[in-house]
Design a protein around this motif. Structure first.
Motif, short mmCIF file in Angstrom:
data_model
loop_
_atom_site.label_atom_id
_atom_site.label_comp_id
_atom_site.label_asym_id
_atom_site.label_seq_id
_atom_site.Cartn_x
_atom_site.Cartn_y
_atom_site.Cartn_z
N TYR A 68 -26.61 -13.75 14.04
CA TYR A 68 -25.84 -12.67 14.69
C TYR A 68 -26.23 -12.55 16.16
CZ TYR A 68 -24.42 -7.96 16.04
OH TYR A 68 -23.89 -6.89 16.71
N VAL A 69 -27.52 -12.52 16.45
CA VAL A 69 -28.00 -12.37 17.82
C VAL A 69 -27.57 -13.56 18.68
CG1 VAL A 69 -30.08 -12.25 19.26
CG2 VAL A 69 -29.93 -10.86 17.19
N SER A 70 -27.68 -14.77 18.16
CA SER A 70 -27.27 -15.94 18.95
C SER A 70 -25.75 -15.93 19.19
CB SER A 70 -27.71 -17.24 18.28
OG SER A 70 -27.05 -17.39 17.05
N LYS A 71 -25.00 -15.46 18.23
CA LYS A 71 -23.54 -15.39 18.39
C LYS A 71 -23.17 -14.32 19.42
CE LYS A 71 -19.22 -15.20 16.15
NZ LYS A 71 -18.40 -16.25 15.78
N GLN A 72 -23.97 -13.27 19.54
CA GLN A 72 -23.67 -12.20 20.50
C GLN A 72 -23.73 -12.70 21.94
OE1 GLN A 72 -22.32 -9.16 19.75
NE2 GLN A 72 -22.23 -10.33 17.84
N THR A 73 -24.53 -13.72 22.19
CA THR A 73 -24.57 -14.31 23.53
C THR A 73 -23.20 -14.91 23.85
OG1 THR A 73 -26.89 -14.84 23.19
CG2 THR A 73 -25.79 -15.95 25.00
N GLU A 74 -22.61 -15.61 22.89
CA GLU A 74 -21.28 -16.18 23.08
C GLU A 74 -20.23 -15.09 23.21
OE1 GLU A 74 -20.41 -18.88 19.87
OE2 GLU A 74 -22.38 -19.84 20.05
N VAL A 75 -20.36 -14.06 22.39
CA VAL A 75 -19.41 -12.95 22.43
C VAL A 75 -19.48 -12.26 23.79
CG1 VAL A 75 -18.87 -10.66 21.47
CG2 VAL A 75 -19.38 -12.58 19.94
N THR A 76 -20.68 -12.06 24.30
CA THR A 76 -20.86 -11.41 25.60
C THR A 76 -20.26 -12.26 26.71
OG1 THR A 76 -22.88 -10.36 24.80
CG2 THR A 76 -22.56 -10.41 27.17
N LYS A 77 -20.49 -13.56 26.65
CA LYS A 77 -19.91 -14.48 27.66
C LYS A 77 -18.39 -14.44 27.58
CE LYS A 77 -19.84 -19.26 29.13
NZ LYS A 77 -20.18 -20.64 28.82
N SER A 78 -17.85 -14.48 26.37
CA SER A 78 -16.39 -14.42 26.18
C SER A 78 -15.83 -13.10 26.68
CB SER A 78 -16.08 -14.60 24.69
OG SER A 78 -14.72 -14.38 24.45
N LEU A 79 -16.56 -12.03 26.42
CA LEU A 79 -16.13 -10.71 26.88
C LEU A 79 -16.08 -10.66 28.41
CD1 LEU A 79 -15.41 -7.75 26.25
CD2 LEU A 79 -17.86 -7.27 26.26
N GLY A 80 -17.10 -11.19 29.05
CA GLY A 80 -17.14 -11.22 30.52
C GLY A 80 -15.97 -12.01 31.10
N GLU A 81 -15.68 -13.16 30.48
CA GLU A 81 -14.55 -13.98 30.94
C GLU A 81 -13.23 -13.24 30.74
OE1 GLU A 81 -15.04 -17.57 28.70
OE2 GLU A 81 -16.69 -18.28 29.97
N GLN A 82 -13.10 -12.60 29.60
CA GLN A 82 -11.87 -11.86 29.32
C GLN A 82 -11.69 -10.69 30.28
OE1 GLN A 82 -9.50 -12.82 27.06
NE2 GLN A 82 -8.23 -11.21 27.96
N LEU A 83 -12.77 -9.99 30.59
CA LEU A 83 -12.69 -8.89 31.55
C LEU A 83 -12.24 -9.40 32.91
CD1 LEU A 83 -15.84 -6.75 30.66
CD2 LEU A 83 -13.46 -6.00 30.59
#
Length: 158
Positions: A68-83
C-alpha cells in the motif's frame, strides 16, 4: 413619420443589444465548459480517493501495508501530474474565454464607432437639408435677398 422613427429606434436598440446577447452567450458557454471540467475532475479525484480507501481497507498484514505504501508513491505522482494537467486545461479554458470577450469588445467598439459616424453624418445631412429648405422656401429671405440684389445693382450702376 413616427412609424419611421419608431422602426429606426427599434433597429438601433436591437443593434445596441447584439453585443450584450453575444457576451451572454459567451459567458454561458464558458460556464458550461468550466462546469464540465469540474464534473470530470471531481469524478477523477473521487475515483482516486475511493481507490485509495479501498486499498487501505485491504491492509491485513505487514506485506500488504508495504505494498500500500509503495503504491501511494505512484498515486501521489499520478495525482501531481493530473493536477498539473487540470490546471493547464482550466487556464486554457479561461484564456479562450478572455480572448473571446476581448474580440467581442473590440468588435462592439468598432461597430459603435461606425454607428456614431453614420449617425453624425445623418444629422449633418439632415441639418444641411433643413438649412437648404429654409433658405429656398422662405419668401421673406428670398424677398430680402432680391431687394438686396436690386440695391446692389443700383449702387453699382450709379
Amino acid at each position: 413619420m413616427y412609424t419611421e422613427m419608431f422602426e429606426k429606434t427599434s433597429s438601433q436598440m436591437a443593434q445596441a443589444l447584439n453585443p450584450v446577447r453575444e457576451a451572454q452567450g459567451k459567458v454561458l458557454d464558458h460556464f458550461a465548459k468550466v462546469a464540465d471540467f469540474q464534473m470530470e475532475a471531481m469524478k477523477h479525484y473521487s475515483e482516486l480517493s475511493l481507490g485509495t480507501l479501498r486499498a487501505m481497507a485491504e491492509i491485513k498484514d505487514p506485506q500488504s501495508l508495504q505494498a500500500y505504501v509503495s503504491k501511494q508513491t505512484e498515486v501521489t505522482k499520478s495525482l501531481g501530474e493530473q493536477l498539473t494537467t487540470d490546471i493547464n486545461q482550466l487556464v486554457k479554458i479561461n484564456r479562450g474565454f478572455a480572448e473571446d470577450m476581448q474580440k467581442l469588445t473590440q468588435k462592439s467598439v468598432t461597430t459603435a464607432s461606425e454607428q456614431a459616424k453614420q449617425a453624425a453624418k445623418e444629422v449633418t445631412d439632415q441639418a444641411t437639408n433643413v438649412a437648404t429648405r429654409t433658405t429656398t422656401d422662405d419668401p421673406a429671405s428670398n424677398a430680402s435677398s432680391s431687394s438686396g440684389s436690386a440695391k446692389k445693382q443700383r449702387a453699382t450702376s450709379n
